[in-house]
Design a protein around this motif. Structure first.
Motif, mmCIF file in Angstrom:
data_model
loop_
_atom_site.group_PDB
_atom_site.id
_atom_site.type_symbol
_atom_site.label_atom_id
_atom_site.label_comp_id
_atom_site.label_asym_id
_atom_site.label_seq_id
_atom_site.Cartn_x
_atom_site.Cartn_y
_atom_site.Cartn_z
ATOM 1 N N LEU A 290 0.856 -1.188 0.000
ATOM 2 C CA LEU A 290 0.000 0.000 0.000
ATOM 3 C C LEU A 290 0.889 1.235 0.000
ATOM 4 O O LEU A 290 1.172 1.830 1.038
ATOM 5 N N SER A 291 1.344 1.595 -1.181
ATOM 6 C CA SER A 291 2.325 2.665 -1.317
ATOM 7 C C SER A 291 2.288 3.198 -2.738
ATOM 8 O O SER A 291 2.055 2.446 -3.695
ATOM 9 N N ASP A 292 2.552 4.500 -2.871
ATOM 10 C CA ASP A 292 2.706 5.100 -4.198
ATOM 11 C C ASP A 292 4.144 4.995 -4.682
ATOM 12 O O ASP A 292 4.460 5.459 -5.785
ATOM 13 N N LYS A 293 5.004 4.393 -3.855
ATOM 14 C CA LYS A 293 6.422 4.291 -4.200
ATOM 15 C C LYS A 293 6.854 2.841 -4.402
ATOM 16 O O LYS A 293 8.019 2.513 -4.212
ATOM 17 N N ALA A 294 5.917 1.989 -4.750
ATOM 18 C CA ALA A 294 6.225 0.556 -4.870
ATOM 19 C C ALA A 294 6.227 0.110 -6.321
ATOM 20 O O ALA A 294 5.405 0.563 -7.128
ATOM 21 N N ALA A 295 7.146 -0.790 -6.633
ATOM 22 C CA ALA A 295 7.171 -1.474 -7.926
ATOM 23 C C ALA A 295 7.012 -2.961 -7.664
ATOM 24 O O ALA A 295 7.688 -3.521 -6.791
ATOM 25 N N ILE A 296 6.122 -3.592 -8.381
ATOM 26 C CA ILE A 296 5.868 -5.021 -8.209
ATOM 27 C C ILE A 296 6.605 -5.780 -9.301
ATOM 28 O O ILE A 296 6.485 -5.459 -10.488
ATOM 29 N N VAL A 297 7.372 -6.787 -8.892
ATOM 30 C CA VAL A 297 8.034 -7.669 -9.841
ATOM 31 C C VAL A 297 7.399 -9.047 -9.740
ATOM 32 O O VAL A 297 7.416 -9.666 -8.672
ATOM 33 N N SER A 298 6.817 -9.500 -10.830
ATOM 34 C CA SER A 298 6.178 -10.813 -10.893
ATOM 35 C C SER A 298 6.330 -11.331 -12.307
ATOM 36 O O SER A 298 6.211 -10.569 -13.278
ATOM 37 N N LEU A 299 6.588 -12.621 -12.455
ATOM 38 C CA LEU A 299 6.731 -13.206 -13.791
ATOM 39 C C LEU A 299 5.384 -13.531 -14.424
ATOM 40 O O LEU A 299 5.315 -13.799 -15.621
ATOM 41 N N ASN A 300 4.327 -13.507 -13.621
ATOM 42 C CA ASN A 300 2.971 -13.771 -14.143
ATOM 43 C C ASN A 300 2.906 -15.065 -14.954
ATOM 44 O O ASN A 300 2.339 -15.110 -16.052
ATOM 45 N N LEU A 301 3.479 -16.122 -14.422
ATOM 46 C CA LEU A 301 3.435 -17.421 -15.094
ATOM 47 C C LEU A 301 2.015 -17.968 -15.101
ATOM 48 O O LEU A 301 1.172 -17.584 -14.290
ATOM 49 N N ASP A 302 1.769 -18.902 -16.003
ATOM 50 C CA ASP A 302 0.431 -19.501 -16.092
ATOM 51 C C ASP A 302 0.032 -20.205 -14.798
ATOM 52 O O ASP A 302 -1.155 -20.291 -14.481
ATOM 53 N N CYS A 303 1.022 -20.715 -14.052
ATOM 54 C CA CYS A 303 0.733 -21.479 -12.835
ATOM 55 C C CYS A 303 0.640 -20.604 -11.592
ATOM 56 O O CYS A 303 0.444 -21.112 -10.484
ATOM 57 N N SER A 304 0.805 -19.287 -11.750
ATOM 58 C CA SER A 304 0.743 -18.411 -10.577
ATOM 59 C C SER A 304 -0.276 -17.295 -10.809
ATOM 60 O O SER A 304 -0.542 -16.932 -11.960
ATOM 61 N N PRO A 305 -0.893 -16.770 -9.753
ATOM 62 C CA PRO A 305 -0.664 -17.159 -8.358
ATOM 63 C C PRO A 305 -1.415 -18.435 -8.004
ATOM 64 O O PRO A 305 -2.564 -18.609 -8.404
ATOM 65 N N GLU A 320 12.305 -18.760 -8.930
ATOM 66 C CA GLU A 320 13.616 -19.216 -9.391
ATOM 67 C C GLU A 320 14.033 -18.490 -10.676
ATOM 68 O O GLU A 320 15.205 -18.152 -10.862
ATOM 69 N N LYS A 321 13.073 -18.245 -11.564
ATOM 70 C CA LYS A 321 13.376 -17.634 -12.857
ATOM 71 C C LYS A 321 13.277 -16.110 -12.839
ATOM 72 O O LYS A 321 13.437 -15.461 -13.868
ATOM 73 N N MET A 322 13.022 -15.544 -11.657
ATOM 74 C CA MET A 322 13.010 -14.087 -11.497
ATOM 75 C C MET A 322 14.455 -13.651 -11.266
ATOM 76 O O MET A 322 14.991 -13.751 -10.169
ATOM 77 N N GLN A 323 15.095 -13.182 -12.313
ATOM 78 C CA GLN A 323 16.527 -12.939 -12.254
ATOM 79 C C GLN A 323 16.876 -11.653 -11.498
ATOM 80 O O GLN A 323 16.131 -10.674 -11.526
ATOM 81 N N PRO A 324 18.020 -11.648 -10.803
ATOM 82 C CA PRO A 324 18.426 -10.458 -10.049
ATOM 83 C C PRO A 324 18.517 -9.199 -10.916
ATOM 84 O O PRO A 324 18.246 -8.095 -10.433
ATOM 85 N N GLU A 325 18.885 -9.365 -12.181
ATOM 86 C CA GLU A 325 19.003 -8.200 -13.071
ATOM 87 C C GLU A 325 17.668 -7.479 -13.209
ATOM 88 O O GLU A 325 17.620 -6.246 -13.288
ATOM 89 N N ARG A 326 16.590 -8.239 -13.222
ATOM 90 C CA ARG A 326 15.265 -7.637 -13.353
ATOM 91 C C ARG A 326 14.917 -6.828 -12.099
ATOM 92 O O ARG A 326 14.346 -5.732 -12.196
ATOM 93 N N VAL A 327 15.265 -7.357 -10.946
ATOM 94 C CA VAL A 327 14.982 -6.665 -9.697
ATOM 95 C C VAL A 327 15.896 -5.448 -9.551
ATOM 96 O O VAL A 327 15.476 -4.383 -9.068
ATOM 97 N N TRP A 328 17.140 -5.583 -9.981
ATOM 98 C CA TRP A 328 18.069 -4.448 -9.970
ATOM 99 C C TRP A 328 17.517 -3.309 -10.825
ATOM 100 O O TRP A 328 17.520 -2.147 -10.407
ATOM 101 N N GLN A 329 17.021 -3.626 -12.008
ATOM 102 C CA GLN A 329 16.506 -2.591 -12.895
ATOM 103 C C GLN A 329 15.281 -1.904 -12.295
ATOM 104 O O GLN A 329 15.139 -0.679 -12.378
ATOM 105 N N ALA A 330 14.400 -2.695 -11.686
ATOM 106 C CA ALA A 330 13.228 -2.112 -11.025
ATOM 107 C C ALA A 330 13.662 -1.177 -9.899
ATOM 108 O O ALA A 330 13.067 -0.107 -9.689
#
Length: 346
Positions: A290-305, A320-330
């Motif tokens: 609950l924040s205006d300063k948040a970024a959500i990182v999710s792979l949105n796979l067919d099996c999730s949530p 497992e497939k959520m790579q650190p580079e993606r989180v770094w960029q966010a």
């Protein structure tokens, strides 16, 4: 003066999300006192919420009926002469104490055979109220009235002097920018980003001149140790080294948080930190930061949530497939948008 007792949630994250309910109860009942009956691990949150006049310890663990002890606890609460109880959990047990305490108006959603125990029953329309914070706030309204949107976000106070003292005690450096990482998730491993990914992200931040602090409970000490070791010591493992109150004050010094979907994620949001929230088996549709300063990182796979504690497919690819580079960029995108600000203090 009206006195209202809220039977609070059992989870830390839910405890944060209940704050707008307390605010709304006071708006609708000027001059009222809001008390909260809550488990020990959520009491530090209530101490940081100016809307709460007093917290009362809920000593009962999950699944414990203990009718005799509940009766004694209820009779002690009865001396407060509450006018209304607002019951947030949906269980039968959570409705027993307000009934035993003789509180005349007992508000809650219909659930688990609570007829009679809850005499101001509300029917939950999950489609009309998709988010937990909306469901909580609906119980502050008159029957049939939905909460006005948007609902103001939770906001926790920090005590900077206490935070400074804790930093000195733990030998923490406050001279460089700080990123806090919260690698635990009480719910289960299907909500935890792997330690090796946190370690890689920690190394990247350390190389860029940041201090990296890992927060969590005693249960997270092992994963915190693994991250710190895999990061070559560039991440300081504070999991289990602080209580929740100390963690809140230390997190107030940070310029960024990276968290699994967890109680500490909701605390970081309520501290108004720029926040990268990592979602695997759970959904930001129900309990988002609950924040205006948040970024959500999710792979949105067919099996999730899938909302499971452990991956039913035994691969946890959503994390497992959520790579650190993606989180770094966010993280970098957030930091470009939000310069560190002075934190709200008590």
């Amino acid at each position: 003066m009206k006195k209202i007792l809220v039977i609070g949630p059992s989870w830390v994250g839910d405890g944060v999300m209940a704050q707008p309910l307390y605010r709304r109860l006071l708006e609708r009942n000027p001059g009222a006192e809001v008390h909260v009956f809550a488990p020990a691990w959520t009491l530090p949150l209530l101490a940081r919420m100016p809307e709460v006049s007093r917290a009362h310890l809920n000593p009962f663990g999950h699944g414990q009926l203990q009718l005799g002890e509940r009766w004694r606890t209820a009779r002690a609460l009865a001396r407060e002469k509450f006018d209304q109880a607002v019951i947030l959990p949906g269980s039968l047990k959570s409705a027993l104490i307000p009934f035993m305490a003789g509180i005349p108006l007992r508000t809650g959603f219909t659930g688990e055979m609570r007829y009679g125990l809850v005499n101001d029953r509300r029917e939950l329309d999950e489609k009309a109220l998709p988010m937990m914070i909306e469901r909580f706030c609906a119980l502050a309204e008159a029957p049939g009235v939905t909460p006005a949107l948007p609902i103001a976000h939770p906001k926790l106070c920090v005590n900077r002097d206490a935070g400074q003292a804790t930093a000195v005690r733990l030998g923490l450096d406050l001279s460089r920018p700080i990123v806090v990482m919260c690698p635990g998730a009480e719910y289960g491993p299907a909500k935890r980003w792997p330690a090796r990914h946190f370690a890689a992200l920690s190394r990247a931040f350390a190389d860029a001149g940041w201090n990296v602090w890992l927060f969590g409970s005693n249960k997270d000490a092992e994963i915190g140790k693994a991250i710190s070791e895999q990061a070559g010591g560039s991440a300081i493992n504070l999991c289990g080294a602080t209580n929740l109150e100390e963690a809140i004050d230390l997190m107030g010094f940070a310029s960024l948080a990276v968290c699994n979907d967890s109680g500490l994620m909701h605390i970081a949001a309520a501290l108004e930190l720029p926040l990268v929230a990592l979602y695997g088996s759970s959904s930001p549709g129900f309990t988002p930061p609950l924040s205006d300063k948040a970024a959500i990182v999710s792979l949105n796979l067919d099996c999730s949530p899938c909302f499971e504690r452990v991956c039913p497919l035994q691969h946890t690819d959503c994390l497992e497939k959520m790579q650190p580079e993606r989180v770094w960029q966010a993280s970098q995108t957030l930091l470009q948008r939000f310069a560190p600000e002075h934190r709200h203090e008590s």
